[in-house]
Design a protein around this motif. Structure first.
Motif, mmCIF file in Angstrom:
data_model
loop_
_atom_site.group_PDB
_atom_site.id
_atom_site.type_symbol
_atom_site.label_atom_id
_atom_site.label_comp_id
_atom_site.label_asym_id
_atom_site.label_seq_id
_atom_site.Cartn_x
_atom_site.Cartn_y
_atom_site.Cartn_z
ATOM 1 N N ALA A 1 -8.640 8.286 -10.314
ATOM 2 C CA ALA A 1 -9.591 8.431 -9.210
ATOM 3 C C ALA A 1 -10.998 8.048 -9.634
ATOM 4 O O ALA A 1 -11.767 7.499 -8.851
ATOM 5 N N LEU A 2 -11.346 8.340 -10.904
ATOM 6 C CA LEU A 2 -12.703 8.074 -11.358
ATOM 7 C C LEU A 2 -12.965 6.592 -11.565
ATOM 8 O O LEU A 2 -14.090 6.187 -11.781
ATOM 9 N N GLN A 3 -11.923 5.778 -11.528
ATOM 10 C CA GLN A 3 -12.127 4.351 -11.675
ATOM 11 C C GLN A 3 -12.657 3.737 -10.381
ATOM 12 O O GLN A 3 -13.149 2.624 -10.377
ATOM 13 N N GLU A 4 -12.545 4.470 -9.271
ATOM 14 C CA GLU A 4 -13.064 3.988 -8.001
ATOM 15 C C GLU A 4 -14.573 4.200 -7.963
ATOM 16 O O GLU A 4 -15.064 5.263 -8.351
ATOM 17 N N PRO A 5 -15.327 3.209 -7.474
ATOM 18 C CA PRO A 5 -16.792 3.333 -7.451
ATOM 19 C C PRO A 5 -17.286 4.578 -6.732
ATOM 20 O O PRO A 5 -18.206 5.247 -7.204
ATOM 21 N N ASP A 6 -16.687 4.905 -5.588
ATOM 22 C CA ASP A 6 -17.139 6.077 -4.833
ATOM 23 C C ASP A 6 -16.904 7.361 -5.621
ATOM 24 O O ASP A 6 -17.740 8.268 -5.613
ATOM 25 N N ALA A 7 -15.756 7.426 -6.290
ATOM 26 C CA ALA A 7 -15.448 8.621 -7.075
ATOM 27 C C ALA A 7 -16.398 8.739 -8.263
ATOM 28 O O ALA A 7 -16.849 9.835 -8.606
ATOM 29 N N LEU A 8 -16.705 7.607 -8.893
ATOM 30 C CA LEU A 8 -17.637 7.627 -10.020
ATOM 31 C C LEU A 8 -19.022 8.055 -9.558
ATOM 32 O O LEU A 8 -19.701 8.843 -10.222
ATOM 33 N N GLN A 9 -19.447 7.542 -8.408
ATOM 34 C CA GLN A 9 -20.748 7.925 -7.862
ATOM 35 C C GLN A 9 -20.800 9.430 -7.615
ATOM 36 O O GLN A 9 -21.798 10.095 -7.931
ATOM 37 N N LYS A 10 -19.709 9.964 -7.081
ATOM 38 C CA LYS A 10 -19.649 11.401 -6.805
ATOM 39 C C LYS A 10 -19.723 12.200 -8.103
ATOM 40 O O LYS A 10 -20.403 13.233 -8.181
ATOM 41 N N THR A 11 -19.032 11.710 -9.125
ATOM 42 C CA THR A 11 -19.063 12.388 -10.428
ATOM 43 C C THR A 11 -20.470 12.377 -11.016
ATOM 44 O O THR A 11 -20.969 13.397 -11.496
ATOM 45 N N VAL A 12 -21.111 11.211 -10.976
ATOM 46 C CA VAL A 12 -22.472 11.093 -11.503
ATOM 47 C C VAL A 12 -23.425 11.989 -10.718
ATOM 48 O O VAL A 12 -24.267 12.689 -11.303
ATOM 49 N N GLY B 1 -22.785 14.738 -9.163
ATOM 50 C CA GLY B 1 -22.560 16.135 -9.514
ATOM 51 C C GLY B 1 -23.127 16.497 -10.874
ATOM 52 O O GLY B 1 -23.759 17.549 -11.041
ATOM 53 N N LEU B 2 -22.934 15.612 -11.840
ATOM 54 C CA LEU B 2 -23.421 15.896 -13.191
ATOM 55 C C LEU B 2 -24.945 15.863 -13.260
ATOM 56 O O LEU B 2 -25.564 16.674 -13.963
ATOM 57 N N VAL B 3 -25.555 14.941 -12.525
ATOM 58 C CA VAL B 3 -27.022 14.885 -12.503
ATOM 59 C C VAL B 3 -27.585 16.126 -11.815
ATOM 60 O O VAL B 3 -28.614 16.671 -12.228
ATOM 61 N N THR B 4 -26.904 16.584 -10.778
ATOM 62 C CA THR B 4 -27.314 17.837 -10.127
ATOM 63 C C THR B 4 -27.252 18.996 -11.116
ATOM 64 O O THR B 4 -28.146 19.852 -11.150
ATOM 65 N N ASP B 5 -26.216 18.997 -11.949
ATOM 66 C CA ASP B 5 -26.069 20.068 -12.944
ATOM 67 C C ASP B 5 -27.185 20.038 -13.987
ATOM 68 O O ASP B 5 -27.480 21.062 -14.608
ATOM 69 N N LEU B 6 -27.796 18.875 -14.184
ATOM 70 C CA LEU B 6 -28.905 18.793 -15.142
ATOM 71 C C LEU B 6 -30.107 19.617 -14.685
ATOM 72 O O LEU B 6 -30.977 19.952 -15.492
ATOM 73 N N ALA B 7 -30.153 19.913 -13.397
ATOM 74 C CA ALA B 7 -31.258 20.711 -12.855
ATOM 75 C C ALA B 7 -30.934 22.201 -12.825
ATOM 76 O O ALA B 7 -31.753 23.009 -12.373
#
Length: 300
Positions: free
Chosen positions: A41-52, A54-60
């Protein structure tokens, strides 16, 4: 065996089997660690965008463990994530931006180092497809097999520069100026020291691309470095003299740099490219020192 225990045992066996499969299928990084393959699933651009996202949100997050976990997971992402993180950096709050400015170079370096490590283990020209400036390098030198050792040495010597190229980093021009300054300082004519040929070759290759912006003294630094007497020996009768001559010619004919040194170096090293530079210079119909060198070059 009771039914409940049988079910638990079945789940345990499935989990162990899955863990083994991940360990077998994962890719080994430059540091020897095994990384699990990216989920389908993470190989799909939309899924990767969603992952990024979420992780960037967690940086805050106010929780340090959560921020730390996000950094760890960001550093395990694949190459397409770099551009997404750079986009995030443009609009991030300062606390998040500080973390991204640390994460992005580390991720670039890890991805680049992994690729170089794989090439070192089993170097084949076919595996260099997609590496920064490889296609240009082959076009300039004309022989992939013979030139490959030089290219690999360039990659290892100027890792940060080629990582910038691989990921189209906006920092390329600044890094190029910094590296050219160091190259010029190292080209002091000390005969007992080895000439930094891999760095010189790398800088000439990258800087010869006319789409690359050259800041301030970059071109002067590179050209003056070539006046070192040790370089003269390498380009004349060094082991890879043919490759070095080709790269030097490509650099000297780059449009937009002052013609004086390229013309003089073409004469000194007897490079046919000098004729091209001279004719281009004389087309301007400006009779100055460059024009005089051009006439000298054409008559050489």
């Amino acid at each position: 065996m009771p039914a409940g225990n049988f079910i638990l045992l079945s789940f345990a066996m499935l989990a162990a089997s899955a863990a083994t499969a991940v360990a077998q299928d994962g890719e080994s990084g430059a540091d020897g660690t095994v990384r699990a393959p990216v989920a389908e699933a993470l190989q799909e651009p939309d899924a990767l965008q969603k992952t990024v996202d979420g992780l960037v949100t967690d940086l805050a997050s106010p929780a340090f463990p959560k921020r730390q976990k996000a950094v760890t997971q960001l550093l395990q992402l694949d190459a397409p994530a770099v551009a997404l993180l750079e986009t995030k950096l443009e609009t991030a709050t300062e606390p998040v931006a500080v973390q991204l400015r640390q994460v992005i170079p580390k991720l670039r370096k890890r991805l680049f180092d992994d690729r170089v490590a794989a090439l070192e283990r089993d170097p084949k020209p076919s595996d260099l497809t997609g590496m920064p400036d490889w296609d240009r390098f082959v076009k300039v030198t004309g022989n992939a097999e013979a030139a490959m050792p030089v290219y690999l040495e360039m990659l290892k010597t100027e890792r940060a520069l080629f990582a910038d190229r691989m990921f189209s980093s906006s920092e390329l021009s600044d890094h190029l100026e910094e590296r050219s300054t160091r190259l010029r300082a190292a080209c002091n004519g000390e005969l007992e020291e080895e000439f930094p040929v891999a760095s010189a070759a790398a800088l000439m290759l990258v800087a010869s691309d006319e789409n690359v912006v050259l800041r301030r003294a970059t071109s002067t630094n590179i050209s003056e470095s070539l006046q070192d007497s040790r370089f003269g020996k390498l380009i004349s009768d060094g082991f890879h003299a043919g490759t070095i001559r080709a790269l030097t010619s490509e650099w000297l004919k780059r449009p937009g740099i002052a013609a004086d040194r390229p013309l003089l170096l073409s004469i000194e090293f007897q490079l046919p490219v000098g004729r091209e530079i001279a004719l281009r210079t004389l087309e301007r119909h400006v009779y100055n020192q460059s024009a005089a060198y051009s006439l000298l070059c054409l008559g050489a």
